[in-house]
Scaffold this motif. Structure first.
Motif, PDB file in Angstrom:
ATOM      1  N   UNK A   1      48.475  26.264  45.814  1.00 51.52           N
ATOM      2  CA  UNK A   1      49.690  25.836  46.521  1.00 51.52           C
ATOM      3  C   UNK A   1      49.974  26.699  47.743  1.00 51.52           C
ATOM      4  N   UNK A   2      49.464  27.948  47.740  1.00 50.97           N
ATOM      5  CA  UNK A   2      49.759  28.879  48.827  1.00 50.97           C
ATOM      6  C   UNK A   2      48.520  29.339  49.594  1.00 50.97           C
ATOM      7  N   UNK A   3      47.342  29.059  49.065  1.00 50.97           N
ATOM      8  CA  UNK A   3      46.104  29.570  49.656  1.00 50.97           C
ATOM      9  C   UNK A   3      45.089  28.442  49.850  1.00 50.97           C
ATOM     10  N   UNK A   4      44.077  28.723  50.648  1.00 48.52           N
ATOM     11  CA  UNK A   4      42.980  27.767  50.819  1.00 48.52           C
ATOM     12  C   UNK A   4      42.176  27.692  49.521  1.00 48.52           C
ATOM     13  N   UNK A   5      41.297  26.707  49.453  1.00 50.48           N
ATOM     14  CA  UNK A   5      40.438  26.539  48.274  1.00 50.48           C
ATOM     15  C   UNK A   5      39.618  27.796  48.015  1.00 50.48           C
ATOM     16  N   UNK A   6      39.014  28.323  49.072  1.00 54.76           N
ATOM     17  CA  UNK A   6      38.141  29.491  48.929  1.00 54.76           C
ATOM     18  C   UNK A   6      38.953  30.732  48.565  1.00 54.76           C
ATOM     19  N   UNK A   7      40.118  30.891  49.164  1.00 49.78           N
ATOM     20  CA  UNK A   7      40.951  32.049  48.824  1.00 49.78           C
ATOM     21  C   UNK A   7      41.411  31.980  47.363  1.00 49.78           C
ATOM     22  N   UNK A   8      41.844  30.811  46.929  1.00 52.31           N
ATOM     23  CA  UNK A   8      42.272  30.651  45.540  1.00 52.31           C
ATOM     24  C   UNK A   8      41.105  30.924  44.591  1.00 52.31           C
ATOM     25  N   UNK A   9      39.941  30.388  44.911  1.00 54.08           N
ATOM     26  CA  UNK A   9      38.753  30.620  44.080  1.00 54.08           C
ATOM     27  C   UNK A   9      38.371  32.095  44.078  1.00 54.08           C
ATOM     28  N   UNK A  10      38.547  32.779  45.204  1.00 51.04           N
ATOM     29  CA  UNK A  10      38.222  34.206  45.295  1.00 51.04           C
ATOM     30  C   UNK A  10      39.133  35.037  44.397  1.00 51.04           C
ATOM     31  N   UNK A  11      40.433  34.743  44.419  1.00 48.54           N
ATOM     32  CA  UNK A  11      41.364  35.461  43.558  1.00 48.54           C
ATOM     33  C   UNK A  11      41.038  35.223  42.078  1.00 48.54           C
ATOM     34  N   UNK A  12      40.760  33.980  41.746  1.00 49.12           N
ATOM     35  CA  UNK A  12      40.412  33.670  40.354  1.00 49.12           C
ATOM     36  C   UNK A  12      39.116  34.391  39.978  1.00 49.12           C
ATOM     37  N   UNK A  13      38.125  34.381  40.863  1.00 47.79           N
ATOM     38  CA  UNK A  13      36.849  35.044  40.578  1.00 47.79           C
ATOM     39  C   UNK A  13      37.043  36.543  40.360  1.00 47.79           C
ATOM     40  N   UNK A  14      37.868  37.177  41.177  1.00 47.38           N
ATOM     41  CA  UNK A  14      38.099  38.618  41.036  1.00 47.38           C
ATOM     42  C   UNK A  14      38.711  38.939  39.664  1.00 47.38           C
ATOM     43  N   UNK A  15      39.701  38.149  39.275  1.00 47.94           N
ATOM     44  CA  UNK A  15      40.323  38.371  37.963  1.00 47.94           C
ATOM     45  C   UNK A  15      39.386  37.997  36.824  1.00 47.94           C
ATOM     46  N   UNK A  16      38.576  36.970  37.062  1.00 47.53           N
ATOM     47  CA  UNK A  16      37.584  36.527  36.072  1.00 47.53           C
ATOM     48  C   UNK A  16      36.571  37.641  35.824  1.00 47.53           C
ATOM     49  N   UNK A  17      36.160  38.325  36.885  1.00 41.20           N
ATOM     50  CA  UNK A  17      35.222  39.448  36.739  1.00 41.20           C
ATOM     51  C   UNK A  17      35.858  40.564  35.919  1.00 41.20           C
ATOM     52  N   UNK A  18      37.094  40.916  36.239  1.00 44.48           N
ATOM     53  CA  UNK A  18      37.786  41.954  35.479  1.00 44.48           C
ATOM     54  C   UNK A  18      37.928  41.559  34.008  1.00 44.48           C
ATOM     55  N   UNK A  19      38.192  40.288  33.772  1.00 47.13           N
ATOM     56  CA  UNK A  19      38.319  39.760  32.413  1.00 47.13           C
ATOM     57  C   UNK A  19      37.029  40.001  31.611  1.00 47.13           C
ATOM     58  N   UNK A  20      35.892  39.869  32.282  1.00 43.45           N
ATOM     59  CA  UNK A  20      34.605  40.018  31.599  1.00 43.45           C
ATOM     60  C   UNK A  20      34.145  41.472  31.472  1.00 43.45           C
ATOM     61  N   UNK A  21      34.766  42.396  32.178  1.00 43.19           N
ATOM     62  CA  UNK A  21      34.315  43.789  32.147  1.00 43.19           C
ATOM     63  C   UNK A  21      34.217  44.385  30.741  1.00 43.19           C
ATOM     64  N   UNK A  22      35.173  44.168  29.848  1.00 41.44           N
ATOM     65  CA  UNK A  22      35.031  44.746  28.502  1.00 41.44           C
ATOM     66  C   UNK A  22      33.746  44.309  27.786  1.00 41.44           C
TER      67      UNK A  22
END
Length: 157
Positions: A53-74
């Motif tokens: 709603x506030x970001x481009x497709x790529x920006x939204x996907x980038x934010x999700x990817x960054x958090x997704x990576x952190x989610x998988x770190x454990x």
């Protein structure tokens, strides 16, 4: 996920239960329900839907990817597949980013998390299988990367 989408998921999931007679189908149900539903409901069903709603497709996907990576770190602390990646972790990061782009596109086009749950479950089943050659996850990840690159290059989604 709205109630209609959840009802559709339950209908599909019950269909798996009724027809699953082989170990791969049973394994798919477990992986799909455990990883696909939990992760995709949160990553795309909620977070991506808010970010887009506030970001481009790529920006939204980038934010999700960054958090997704952190989610998988454990998982690197206990999962042998993750621990054996070595320098392959670079490919994993790239694949996660382009996978986020692909799944964001699929979410926008379908309007539902159901296809994402199924996609994620199948992807995890194939790439985490001990019964397939080591090359298979690399090829599958390569296909995801190519699809993500293609989608980023499209003028509009």
């Amino acid at each position: 996920m709205d109630l209609h989408g959840y009802a559709q998921f339950l209908k599909v999931f019950r269909g798996y239960r009724k027809t699953a007679r082989s170990a791969p189908c049973i394994g798919f149900r477990r992986v799909d329900a455990r990883f696909g539903m939990g992760e995709e409901s949160g990553w795309r069903g909620w977070l991506y839907a808010v970010l887009i709603k506030k970001h481009s497709h790529v920006q939204a996907a980038s934010w999700v990817a960054a958090l997704w990576m952190l989610w998988h770190l454990p998982a690197f602390a206990f999962n042998e597949s993750y621990q054996k990646m070595g320098w392959g972790v670079i490919g994993w990061v790239i694949s996660l980013f382009y996978g986020s782009v692909l799944l964001g596109w699929l979410f926008l086009k379908s309007g539902s998390v159901i296809p994402l749950i199924i996609w994620h479950g199948v992807f995890d089943l194939i790439t985490a299988s001990d019964h397939l050659p080591d090359l298979v996850p690399a090829v599958i990840s390569g296909v995801v990367i190519m699809q993500g690159i293609y989608l980023i290059g499209k003028p509009s989604w």
